[in-house]
Write a protein that holds these residues in place. Sequence first.
Motif, PDB file in Angstrom:
ATOM      1  N   ARG A 180       5.840   5.596   5.976  1.00  0.00           N
ATOM      2  CA  ARG A 180       4.566   5.611   6.712  1.00  0.00           C
ATOM      3  C   ARG A 180       3.714   6.755   6.176  1.00  0.00           C
ATOM      4  NH1 ARG A 180       3.917   6.817  13.023  1.00  0.00           N
ATOM      5  NH2 ARG A 180       4.965   8.638  12.225  1.00  0.00           N
ATOM      6  N   ARG A 181       2.512   6.423   5.755  1.00  0.00           N
ATOM      7  CA  ARG A 181       1.587   7.385   5.163  1.00  0.00           C
ATOM      8  C   ARG A 181       0.437   7.655   6.130  1.00  0.00           C
ATOM      9  NH1 ARG A 181      -1.589   5.681  -0.344  1.00  0.00           N
ATOM     10  NH2 ARG A 181       0.444   4.870  -0.797  1.00  0.00           N
ATOM     11  N   PHE A 182      -0.051   8.867   6.137  1.00  0.00           N
ATOM     12  CA  PHE A 182      -1.204   9.295   6.938  1.00  0.00           C
ATOM     13  C   PHE A 182      -1.022   9.032   8.442  1.00  0.00           C
ATOM     14  CE2 PHE A 182      -3.249   7.582   2.898  1.00  0.00           C
ATOM     15  CZ  PHE A 182      -3.159   8.782   2.215  1.00  0.00           C
ATOM     16  N   PRO A 183       0.141   9.377   9.020  1.00  0.00           N
ATOM     17  CA  PRO A 183       0.359   9.093  10.445  1.00  0.00           C
ATOM     18  C   PRO A 183      -0.676   9.782  11.340  1.00  0.00           C
ATOM     19  CG  PRO A 183       2.050  10.579   9.598  1.00  0.00           C
ATOM     20  CD  PRO A 183       1.241  10.127   8.425  1.00  0.00           C
ATOM     21  N   GLY A 184      -1.061   9.063  12.383  1.00  0.00           N
ATOM     22  CA  GLY A 184      -1.986   9.601  13.362  1.00  0.00           C
ATOM     23  C   GLY A 184      -3.442   9.591  12.936  1.00  0.00           C
ATOM     24  N   THR A 185      -3.757   8.998  11.788  1.00  0.00           N
ATOM     25  CA  THR A 185      -5.143   8.917  11.325  1.00  0.00           C
ATOM     26  C   THR A 185      -5.568   7.448  11.299  1.00  0.00           C
ATOM     27  OG1 THR A 185      -4.687   8.601   8.952  1.00  0.00           O
ATOM     28  CG2 THR A 185      -4.666  10.880   9.786  1.00  0.00           C
ATOM     29  N   PRO A 186      -6.874   7.176  11.173  1.00  0.00           N
ATOM     30  CA  PRO A 186      -7.306   5.782  11.065  1.00  0.00           C
ATOM     31  C   PRO A 186      -6.693   5.067   9.852  1.00  0.00           C
ATOM     32  CG  PRO A 186      -9.182   7.167  11.581  1.00  0.00           C
ATOM     33  CD  PRO A 186      -8.014   8.093  11.287  1.00  0.00           C
ATOM     34  N   ALA A 187      -6.331   5.819   8.811  1.00  0.00           N
ATOM     35  CA  ALA A 187      -5.761   5.230   7.598  1.00  0.00           C
ATOM     36  C   ALA A 187      -4.242   5.074   7.669  1.00  0.00           C
ATOM     37  CB  ALA A 187      -6.128   6.087   6.386  1.00  0.00           C
ATOM     38  N   GLU A 188      -3.637   5.277   8.844  1.00  0.00           N
ATOM     39  CA  GLU A 188      -2.176   5.168   8.950  1.00  0.00           C
ATOM     40  C   GLU A 188      -1.708   3.820   8.428  1.00  0.00           C
ATOM     41  OE1 GLU A 188       1.242   5.033  12.391  1.00  0.00           O
ATOM     42  OE2 GLU A 188      -0.480   6.351  12.692  1.00  0.00           O
ATOM     43  N   GLN A 189      -0.687   3.867   7.576  1.00  0.00           N
ATOM     44  CA  GLN A 189      -0.207   2.660   6.917  1.00  0.00           C
ATOM     45  C   GLN A 189       1.234   2.822   6.456  1.00  0.00           C
ATOM     46  OE1 GLN A 189      -1.842   2.977   2.507  1.00  0.00           O
ATOM     47  NE2 GLN A 189      -3.302   3.816   3.986  1.00  0.00           N
ATOM     48  N   TRP A 190       1.891   1.699   6.297  1.00  0.00           N
ATOM     49  CA  TRP A 190       3.181   1.642   5.623  1.00  0.00           C
ATOM     50  C   TRP A 190       2.885   1.270   4.182  1.00  0.00           C
ATOM     51  CZ3 TRP A 190       7.883   2.985   7.381  1.00  0.00           C
ATOM     52  CH2 TRP A 190       7.997   3.204   8.749  1.00  0.00           C
ATOM     53  N   THR A 191       3.593   1.884   3.225  1.00  0.00           N
ATOM     54  CA  THR A 191       3.367   1.580   1.817  1.00  0.00           C
ATOM     55  C   THR A 191       4.666   1.671   1.035  1.00  0.00           C
ATOM     56  OG1 THR A 191       1.956   2.061  -0.102  1.00  0.00           O
ATOM     57  CG2 THR A 191       2.779   3.950   1.128  1.00  0.00           C
ATOM     58  N   MET A 192       4.713   0.978  -0.097  1.00  0.00           N
ATOM     59  CA  MET A 192       5.838   1.077  -1.033  1.00  0.00           C
ATOM     60  C   MET A 192       5.331   0.681  -2.417  1.00  0.00           C
ATOM     61  SD  MET A 192       8.171  -2.206   0.025  1.00  0.00           S
ATOM     62  CE  MET A 192       7.388  -3.646   0.757  1.00  0.00           C
ATOM     63  N   PHE A 193       5.932   1.279  -3.438  1.00  0.00           N
ATOM     64  CA  PHE A 193       5.584   1.003  -4.827  1.00  0.00           C
ATOM     65  C   PHE A 193       6.853   0.666  -5.599  1.00  0.00           C
ATOM     66  CE2 PHE A 193       2.121   3.597  -3.384  1.00  0.00           C
ATOM     67  CZ  PHE A 193       1.015   3.181  -4.100  1.00  0.00           C
ATOM     68  N   LEU A 194       6.734  -0.280  -6.514  1.00  0.00           N
ATOM     69  CA  LEU A 194       7.834  -0.638  -7.388  1.00  0.00           C
ATOM     70  C   LEU A 194       7.253  -1.159  -8.693  1.00  0.00           C
ATOM     71  CD1 LEU A 194       8.911  -4.183  -6.644  1.00  0.00           C
ATOM     72  CD2 LEU A 194       7.785  -2.929  -4.810  1.00  0.00           C
ATOM     73  N   HIS A 195       8.110  -1.318  -9.689  1.00  0.00           N
ATOM     74  CA  HIS A 195       7.702  -1.889 -10.968  1.00  0.00           C
ATOM     75  C   HIS A 195       8.423  -3.216 -11.166  1.00  0.00           C
ATOM     76  CE1 HIS A 195       6.822   2.405 -11.661  1.00  0.00           C
ATOM     77  NE2 HIS A 195       5.812   1.907 -12.343  1.00  0.00           N
ATOM     78  N   ASP A 196       7.710  -4.183 -11.736  1.00  0.00           N
ATOM     79  CA  ASP A 196       8.386  -5.418 -12.117  1.00  0.00           C
ATOM     80  C   ASP A 196       9.159  -5.143 -13.409  1.00  0.00           C
ATOM     81  OD1 ASP A 196       6.630  -5.703 -14.313  1.00  0.00           O
ATOM     82  OD2 ASP A 196       5.672  -7.505 -13.548  1.00  0.00           O
ATOM     83  N   PRO A 197       9.986  -6.062 -13.869  1.00  0.00           N
ATOM     84  CA  PRO A 197      10.782  -5.810 -15.071  1.00  0.00           C
ATOM     85  C   PRO A 197       9.952  -5.544 -16.332  1.00  0.00           C
ATOM     86  CG  PRO A 197      11.735  -7.613 -13.833  1.00  0.00           C
ATOM     87  CD  PRO A 197      10.407  -7.300 -13.196  1.00  0.00           C
ATOM     88  N   ALA A 198       8.678  -5.959 -16.353  1.00  0.00           N
ATOM     89  CA  ALA A 198       7.812  -5.703 -17.507  1.00  0.00           C
ATOM     90  C   ALA A 198       7.093  -4.363 -17.395  1.00  0.00           C
ATOM     91  CB  ALA A 198       6.796  -6.835 -17.659  1.00  0.00           C
ATOM     92  N   GLY A 199       7.293  -3.652 -16.282  1.00  0.00           N
ATOM     93  CA  GLY A 199       6.669  -2.343 -16.099  1.00  0.00           C
ATOM     94  C   GLY A 199       5.382  -2.352 -15.315  1.00  0.00           C
ATOM     95  N   ASN A 200       4.923  -3.516 -14.844  1.00  0.00           N
ATOM     96  CA  ASN A 200       3.722  -3.569 -14.007  1.00  0.00           C
ATOM     97  C   ASN A 200       4.015  -2.923 -12.666  1.00  0.00           C
ATOM     98  OD1 ASN A 200       1.887  -5.336 -15.678  1.00  0.00           O
ATOM     99  ND2 ASN A 200       3.642  -6.707 -15.475  1.00  0.00           N
ATOM    100  N   ALA A 201       3.156  -2.001 -12.251  1.00  0.00           N
ATOM    101  CA  ALA A 201       3.337  -1.315 -10.974  1.00  0.00           C
ATOM    102  C   ALA A 201       2.715  -2.133  -9.849  1.00  0.00           C
ATOM    103  CB  ALA A 201       2.719   0.080 -11.020  1.00  0.00           C
TER     104      ALA A 201
END
Length: 140
Positions: free
Chosen positions: A104-125
């Motif tokens: 959870r990013r930016f808790p308690g703000t209007p922009a509060e959100q859940w986020t995650m990042f990963l790469h596919d096998p070709a390296g695309n983020a």
Amino acid sequence: MPVRPAFHLAIPVNDLDVARQFYGHVLGLAEGRSTGHWIDWNLYGHQLVTHLVPGRSVPVGTSEVDGHAVPVPHFGLLLSADDFHALAERLRTAGTEFAIGPYRRFPGTPAEQWTMFLHDPAGNALEFKAFRDESQVFTR
């Protein structure tokens, strides 16, 4: 009448069989039309196309956001909170290595959100996120 997808995105991959395994089986996307050079995917109602570009590697840098090194360039998708958490669990079960694990990013703000990042096998983020309040996506 079917809903028209909001976007079409084409990305390079270096192996269509590996892309099919990742996008179809790991992410669970439905496969659409394909040839020996590309595959269409249903990315939550949007059209994602993986194009075969042999030997292509995707250079990735990072940008500091909320104390994390966010992969750049990347593309992302806004999901509902339920879809986000279901996808996060699916990815964990598949043994996915996250660039930035679900949090959870930016808790308690209007922009509060859940986020995650990963790469596919070709390296695309890839980024997937869900706002606590979807009406706040563009709030400054």
